[in-house]
Design an enzyme around this catalytic site. Structure first.
Site, PDB file in Angstrom:
ATOM      1  CG  ASP A  39      -2.015  -1.058   1.075  1.00 25.09           C
ATOM      2  OD1 ASP A  39      -2.176  -1.574  -0.049  1.00 25.09           O
ATOM      3  OD2 ASP A  39      -2.661  -1.391   2.088  1.00 25.09           O
ATOM      4  CD  GLU A 115      -4.421 -27.064 -21.612  1.00 17.96           C
ATOM      5  OE1 GLU A 115      -5.467 -26.405 -21.736  1.00 17.96           O
ATOM      6  OE2 GLU A 115      -3.421 -26.891 -22.311  1.00 17.96           O
ATOM      7  CE  LYS A 117     -14.997 -27.524 -22.563  1.00 17.01           C
ATOM      8  NZ  LYS A 117     -16.132 -26.829 -21.971  1.00 17.01           N
ATOM      9  CG  ASP A 119     -18.566 -24.602 -16.358  1.00 18.17           C
ATOM     10  OD1 ASP A 119     -18.747 -23.954 -17.406  1.00 18.17           O
ATOM     11  OD2 ASP A 119     -19.484 -25.151 -15.733  1.00 18.17           O
ATOM     12  CE1 TYR A 227      -8.233 -21.713 -24.231  1.00 16.05           C
ATOM     13  CE2 TYR A 227      -9.213 -21.510 -22.059  1.00 16.05           C
ATOM     14  CZ  TYR A 227      -9.302 -21.390 -23.430  1.00 16.05           C
ATOM     15  OH  TYR A 227     -10.453 -20.945 -23.996  1.00 16.05           O
ATOM     16  CE  LYS A 316     -18.099 -30.694 -22.028  1.00 15.96           C
ATOM     17  NZ  LYS A 316     -19.482 -30.340 -22.074  1.00 15.96           N
ATOM     18  CB  CYS A 409     -54.605 -31.189 -27.580  1.00 17.58           C
ATOM     19  SG  CYS A 409     -53.552 -29.773 -27.202  1.00 17.58           S
ATOM     20  CB  CYS A 412     -56.874 -26.886 -28.077  1.00 17.87           C
ATOM     21  SG  CYS A 412     -56.418 -28.332 -29.051  1.00 17.87           S
ATOM     22  CB  CYS A 427     -52.180 -30.886 -30.665  1.00 22.22           C
ATOM     23  SG  CYS A 427     -53.534 -29.748 -30.959  1.00 22.22           S
ATOM     24  CB  CYS A 432     -53.789 -26.062 -30.777  1.00 19.97           C
ATOM     25  SG  CYS A 432     -53.146 -26.366 -29.118  1.00 19.97           S
TER      26      CYS A 432
END
Ligand code: IVH
Length: 678
Positions: A39, A115, A117, A119, A227, A316, A409, A412, A427, A432
């Protein structure tokens, strides 16, 4: 009074010392000085700069936080696009990826780097003569937002590089994240102040970086892992990925120590197991492991498929699974009228970092195959951003009675149509309301026109009030009398009306691919939207396209072409398009003519073993020049490229009198259109 030589030298010295301390503290994780010492040095530098503003420089550590200068972020075009990664989910996908690379390069083994991944959100940092000049978000990969002011507040990002061997102009890439522990603390504080907590560290990192006032960003303890090198000019960079990471580290960048160089697939498997084991203990979210071919020469040869490099992939993690009691199987009706069952959990289930109340059940057959029923305990899983799914019942429960979608449906009340071919229950009532509502919602959705304030509830409200019957009506909402009606509507504050109208106005600038996707033409997803936009350049261009022109586009087959053509020919749609254009929704972009590429329209078959490159590599070269590659010889084939031991395709070519090129002839054909091919 101008500064003396001594003052100038002192300012320089302080700046260097502070930058060094900063690096030690934020990047190297070791601090040689106390906060008080730091500081004091900072105070001294501030005092000098206050007295002699001409000594100020952008790389001064006093310049990390500034006041807002512009009301919004400016767009930046990335000189080299930021790409995405293909994914593998299991060992056999991994083996297949490795085999593809190996066949492409025609070598059995090649060194790789693993490496984690991270997020968070991708960022590109540009340095000129070692000084940070720009930080930009990924955006859509081609253009992002200039967030330099906010980037500067992140202590671990160097304002000036270290050493003397960095390239004159350099872009590095990485991932900004909100540390996990700091995120929890930050959220506790928010709740204490009566503010809503953030959903997860990833969203809050993104929100923090997109603050218009960098003093706000500075309050969030964001951090970064760098990276890769995006591009470099005026200097040499190592020709291996691992070498580049090391060089980056030497220049003062925060490079993740969780990186391992491996010689083969077993090395990848070990690293993956380690990543799963260590995942919880890391202070940042990761959702997989990235595997990269280490040799940059190989990377260049491997190149890309679309926007994904062949030389890397993301492995993943298996999705998180939890069990919960399924309260109800509900049914929704989509914008094509299809009835879709979904699981409903009254209390909510905590999975993959969020609380979910609904999970996908796919279709009737799937429910019956898996033997799922309301009241049972089921396994729910969610991977990353993916919609949560019900995997099946927990073991040991009795088989439930067969599930059947309703005959009427649910919206409707009209009878549904069971299409046995398509395995879909629909439907088919053209009136609808739900289909129109869903289309409006889809049109305004995130991947499409991204209209703020126009979500599911608003779509239903506008439809029920008779204000919006189709997507073109959205742009009539700003008419004065409509505005008055909107403001009188129950449950709609003035602010949400204003937000909606602003969102609608802003959406007029959305690029053409988003508009095409938003129109909800059957089989036209975001990617097909891009292909159509590239080829035809405008909404009218797409509407006028013939089926032949559509099929000629690489990536569009007869099914999509017919659907686009059908859509364009319906009067109702012509009317919608005309009204959109009249309201100023008419994005245009440069057309890419198919004949822009030298081999457009030519069909090749490659067979046998080539000397100069592998078969996949030869095929990739053909495609990059606009040519099409097919696997079998027919009357439509223009050339058959023949290597050693060609087999039956060669015989067929001779029989059908298709021109045959040996490797030498192929190379000379290549050299005509790409002079550097040899
Ligand atoms: S390499 C062409 N390495 O993942 C290679 N990406 O789909 C592209 N990401 O948003 C990126 N950690 O920011 C690479 N160690 C890592 C990464 C990583 C996270 C993100 C990246 C992008 C996405 C790619």
């Amino acid at each position: 009074m101008p500064p003396t030589q001594i003052t100038k030298a002192r300012a320089l010295e302080l700046r260097e010392q502070l930058n060094r301390l900063n690096h030690q503290y934020y990047v190297a994780n070791q601090s040689d000085s106390t906060d008080a010492e730091y500081d004091a040095l900072m105070q001294e530098l501030r005092a000098i700069e206050a007295e002699h503003p001409d000594l100020l420089s952008p790389d001064s550590p006093t310049q990390r936080v500034g006041a807002p200068t512009a009301p919004e972020f400016t767009e930046v075009t990335h000189p080299v696009p930021l790409l995405s990664l293909s994914n593998v989910f299991a060992d056999d996908d991994l083996v297949a990826w490795h085999r593809r690379v190996s066949e492409f390069l025609e070598i059995d083994e090649f060194p790789m780097v693993c490496e984690v991944k991270v997020d968070g959100l991708a960022i590109a940092l540009t340095y000129e003569d070692g000084v940070l000049v720009r930080g930009a978000t990924r955006g859509d990969g081609l253009t992002g937002e200039d967030v330099t002011a906010n980037i500067r507040t992140i202590g671990s990002i160097p304002l000036r590089l270290q050493g003397d061997d960095y390239p004159q102009r350099l872009e590095v890439r990485g991932e900004i994240y909100f540390p996990k522990k700091a995120f929890d603390a930050f959220n506790e504080e928010r709740v204490a102040e009566g503010l809503p907590p953030y959903m997860n560290p990833r969203n809050s990192a993104s929100g923090s970086l997109r603050q218009l006032d960098s003093r706000e960003t500075a309050k969030r303890p964001l951090n970064v892992w760098l990276y890769s090198i995006g591009w470099a000019e005026g200097g040499l960079v190592p020709q291996s990925h691992s070498g580049r990471l090391e060089a980056m580290s030497g220049w003062g960048f925060r490079v993740n120590p969780w990186t391992s160089a491996v010689p083969d697939l077993n090395g990848v498997r070990d690293a993956y197991a380690r990543a799963i084991e260590e995942r919880e203990g890391l202070d940042y979210l990761i959702d997989g492991m990235v595997i990269k071919v280490d040799d940059v020469g190989y990377q260049d040869r491997l190149g890309f498929v679309g926007r994904e490099p062949r030389w890397a992939t993301a492995y993943k993690f298996p999705p998180e699974q939890v069990s919960a009691v399924l309260d109800e199987i509900r049914v929704s009706v989509g914008r094509t009228g299809a009835l879709t069952p979904y699981a409903y959990f009254e209390e909510g289930v905590q999975v993959g970092g969020v609380v979910v109340h609904q999970a996908s059940l796919h279709n009737e057959q799937d429910i019956n195959r898996k033997k799922i029923a309301a009241g049972q305990r089921v396994i729910v899983q969610r991977a990353g951003d993916v919609i949560p799914q019900v995997v099946g019942p927990t073991p040991g429960q009795p088989a439930p009675p067969e599930y059947r979608l309703p005959d009427l449906c649910p919206v409707c009340g009209e009878p549904v149509f069971r299409d046995t071919d398509e395995a879909v229950v629909r439907c088919v009532n053209g009136r609808c309301p739900v289909q129109t509502q869903r289309l409006i919602e889809h049109f305004a959705g995130r991947g499409a026109m991204d209209i703020e304030g126009l979500g599911e509830k608003m779509a239903v409200l506008l439809f029920n009030e008779g204000l919006v019957h189709d997507v073109a009506d959205i742009y009539a909402l700003n008419a004065e009398e409509t505005q008055i009606r909107l403001k009188e509507m129950e449950g709609l504050g003035e602010l949400s009306v204003q937000r909606l109208l602003e969102g609608i106005e802003a959406s007029k600038k959305q690029p053409l691919p988003r508009l095409l996707f938003g129109l909800g033409v059957l089989h036209v997803g975001a990617e097909v939207g891009e292909l159509l936009a590239d080829r035809f350049g405008s909404l009218e261009g797409v509407m006028d396209a013939s089926e032949e022109e559509l099929i000629a586009i690489e990536g569009i087959g007869p099914r999509i072409a017919a659907s686009v053509r059908d859509w364009s020919q319906q009067d109702g749609n012509l009317n919608i398009v005309q009204r959109l254009i009249d309201s100023g929704v008419d994005p245009r972009q440069e057309r890419r003519e198919p004949q822009d590429l030298p081999w457009s329209g030519l069909r090749f078959v490659v067979t046998g073993k080539l000397e100069a490159f592998s078969r996949p590599e030869a095929q990739a070269r053909i495609k990059s020049l606009g040519g099409a590659v097919s696997s079998s010889v027919s009357g439509k084939t223009n050339y058959v490229v023949v290597g050693e031991e060609p087999g039956s395709k060669y015989d067929k070519a001779v029989r059908l009198e298709v021109p045959v090129l040996d490797e030498q002839a192929f190379l000379s054909l290549l050299s005509e259109v790409e002079p550097s091919a040899e």
